[in-house]
Design a protein around this motif. Structure first.
Motif, mmCIF file in Angstrom:
data_model
loop_
_atom_site.group_PDB
_atom_site.id
_atom_site.type_symbol
_atom_site.label_atom_id
_atom_site.label_comp_id
_atom_site.label_asym_id
_atom_site.label_seq_id
_atom_site.Cartn_x
_atom_site.Cartn_y
_atom_site.Cartn_z
ATOM 1 N N HIS A 151 0.800 -1.224 0.000
ATOM 2 C CA HIS A 151 0.000 0.000 0.000
ATOM 3 C C HIS A 151 0.833 1.274 0.000
ATOM 4 C CE1 HIS A 151 -3.720 -2.256 0.604
ATOM 5 N NE2 HIS A 151 -3.079 -2.965 1.518
ATOM 6 N N ALA A 152 2.153 1.163 0.149
ATOM 7 C CA ALA A 152 2.997 2.351 0.229
ATOM 8 C C ALA A 152 3.451 2.801 -1.152
ATOM 9 C CB ALA A 152 4.216 2.064 1.109
ATOM 10 N N GLY A 153 3.504 4.121 -1.317
ATOM 11 C CA GLY A 153 4.092 4.686 -2.521
ATOM 12 C C GLY A 153 5.573 4.936 -2.293
ATOM 13 N N ARG A 154 6.203 5.525 -3.274
ATOM 14 C CA ARG A 154 7.650 5.763 -3.164
ATOM 15 C C ARG A 154 7.967 6.705 -2.008
ATOM 16 N NH1 ARG A 154 11.738 7.104 -8.235
ATOM 17 N NH2 ARG A 154 13.692 6.760 -7.055
ATOM 18 N N ALA A 155 7.131 7.715 -1.802
ATOM 19 C CA ALA A 155 7.369 8.677 -0.723
ATOM 20 C C ALA A 155 7.306 7.997 0.645
ATOM 21 C CB ALA A 155 6.345 9.811 -0.792
ATOM 22 N N GLU A 156 6.311 7.117 0.826
ATOM 23 C CA GLU A 156 6.180 6.410 2.101
ATOM 24 C C GLU A 156 7.355 5.450 2.327
ATOM 25 O OE1 GLU A 156 2.428 8.134 1.019
ATOM 26 O OE2 GLU A 156 3.669 6.687 -0.089
ATOM 27 N N LEU A 157 7.800 4.804 1.266
ATOM 28 C CA LEU A 157 8.945 3.909 1.383
ATOM 29 C C LEU A 157 10.199 4.686 1.766
ATOM 30 C CD1 LEU A 157 8.391 1.599 -1.726
ATOM 31 C CD2 LEU A 157 8.222 0.929 0.677
ATOM 32 N N TYR A 207 13.478 -1.726 -2.219
ATOM 33 C CA TYR A 207 13.456 -0.382 -2.805
ATOM 34 C C TYR A 207 14.508 -0.259 -3.909
ATOM 35 C CZ TYR A 207 13.497 4.731 -3.090
ATOM 36 O OH TYR A 207 13.431 6.029 -3.541
ATOM 37 N N LEU A 208 15.719 -0.734 -3.627
ATOM 38 C CA LEU A 208 16.799 -0.628 -4.616
ATOM 39 C C LEU A 208 16.495 -1.437 -5.865
ATOM 40 C CD1 LEU A 208 19.923 -0.882 -2.285
ATOM 41 C CD2 LEU A 208 19.074 1.166 -3.441
#
Length: 347
Positions: A151-157, A207-208
């Motif tokens: 449910h997380a976007g890039r900003a939340e990650l 993420y990477l």
């Protein structure tokens, strides 16, 4: 040789292959056993520093493999396929090392066997098995972290990674130094325990892999991480007159930067793997768990015959002894993997 499966992550395979060699090098170095300031000591610190990201890299790889939202991971499968296997392997090998110590020490008896069993049940295991202790908790937390990732976007990650780095990596690095060493009470407990901080490495690996990292950035991160670990260890040890291992800890700034850099380099380098090279890396990656479990047996055997970092110039002895250990441990894997029950549950 058969072609490498298209379903395998070649970047992860390369990272795991390098990481398992790195772990063996770390356990071979013994930088604290050399006179501080000597050339031999500097050589041992060099090898110990350049491989210091090895365990964090394993967590990065787990994040790539287990946090992908497109791959289903029901809790039942998680526990009965992964967690149960790790637990069985952990207790088996922990007892195997206890039995080895009793045999070598000439103290084997019924009472000693019973006491060893009690210690195994209380998680008093061979030092390197701590990794499996953390992995059990890492796996247990996967359903929660996978839900966040879904449910997380890039900003939340990014926010989660910044928070993790602050309380799980940066704060533990600074905690022994003034003025952070003056803190007491609740602020002194803000740091994230390394068992839980390992989950941050998993999230970072995901993420990477998803958003990528340039080769240039990977190289810069690796150089910065190595400089932090090597320079910090050398500087603090010379300053205090005793070997300082604080900057070698996996949940500190240097190894974290080094892990990001090396992992990024491996992701890029994996694109150049072809033919037998790709197959060899794939085999070594598959064998990495078994090698991790058995390599201390080989290291103990080497020590008995004087085949250690002290055998000759450490700058050469450390990598050569480590490669020999890797080769023997890999042979052990090929033998053990032919036994179905052992392959399924113990390696």
């Amino acid at each position: 040789m058969n072609p490498v499966s298209a379903n395998r992550e070649r970047g992860v395979d390369l990272a795991k292959a390098a990481a398992i060699l790195g772990v063996i090098i770390i356990h071979t170095c013994a930088p604290g056993s050399f006179p501080i300031g000597s050339l031999d000591w500097v050589s041992a610190v060099f090898w110990s520093s350049i491989t210091r990201a090895s365990v964090p890299i394993f967590f990065l790889c787990s994040g790539v493999l287990f946090l992908n939202p497109q791959k289903e991971l029901p809790i039942r499968k998680l526990y009965f396929r992964y967690i149960l296997r790790i637990a069985v392997a952990l207790f088996f090998w922990a007892y195997a090392y206890k039995l080895y110590d009793l045999l070598v020490g000439g103290t084997l008896s019924l009472g000693a066997l019973v006491q060893a069993a009690k210690e195994v049940l209380l998680f008093k295991h061979e030092f390197h098995l701590y990794f499996l202790h953390i992995i059990l908790l890492f796996y247990a937390m996967l359903p929660i972290v996978r839900c966040f990732v879904l449910h997380a976007g890039r900003a939340e990650l990014r926010y989660a990674l910044i928070l993790w780095f602050t309380v799980g990596i940066l704060y533990p690095t600074l905690r022994p130094f003034w003025p952070f060493s003056l803190l007491s009470g609740i602020p002194s407990q803000w740091l994230l325990n390394q068992c839980y901080a390992a989950m941050g490495y998993g999230l970072l690996g995901f993420y990477l892999k998803r958003y990528g990292i340039s080769l240039r950035a990977g190289i810069l991160f690796a150089i910065a991480g190595f400089a932090f670990v090597f320079g910090g260890t050398i500087g603090m040890s010379l300053y205090t007159g005793a070997f300082y291992a604080g900057f070698l800890e996996g949940m500190t700034v240097g190894p974290a930067l080094l892990a990001v850099g090396e992992f990024g380099i491996f992701l890029h380098a994996s694109g150049h793997l072809r033919g037998n090279g790709a197959v060899a890396i794939s085999h070594l990656s598959k064998a990495s768990f078994c090698i991790y479990l058995v390599h201390i047996f080989v290291l103990n055997l080497f020590t008995h015959f004087g085949m250690t970092a002290h055998a000759f110039l450490p700058v050469f002895s450390i990598p050569l002894v480590s490669l020999c250990n890797l080769g023997i441990s890999l042979c052990g894997y090929f033998v053990l993997s032919k036994i179905p029950v052992v392959k399924r549950w113990l390696i």
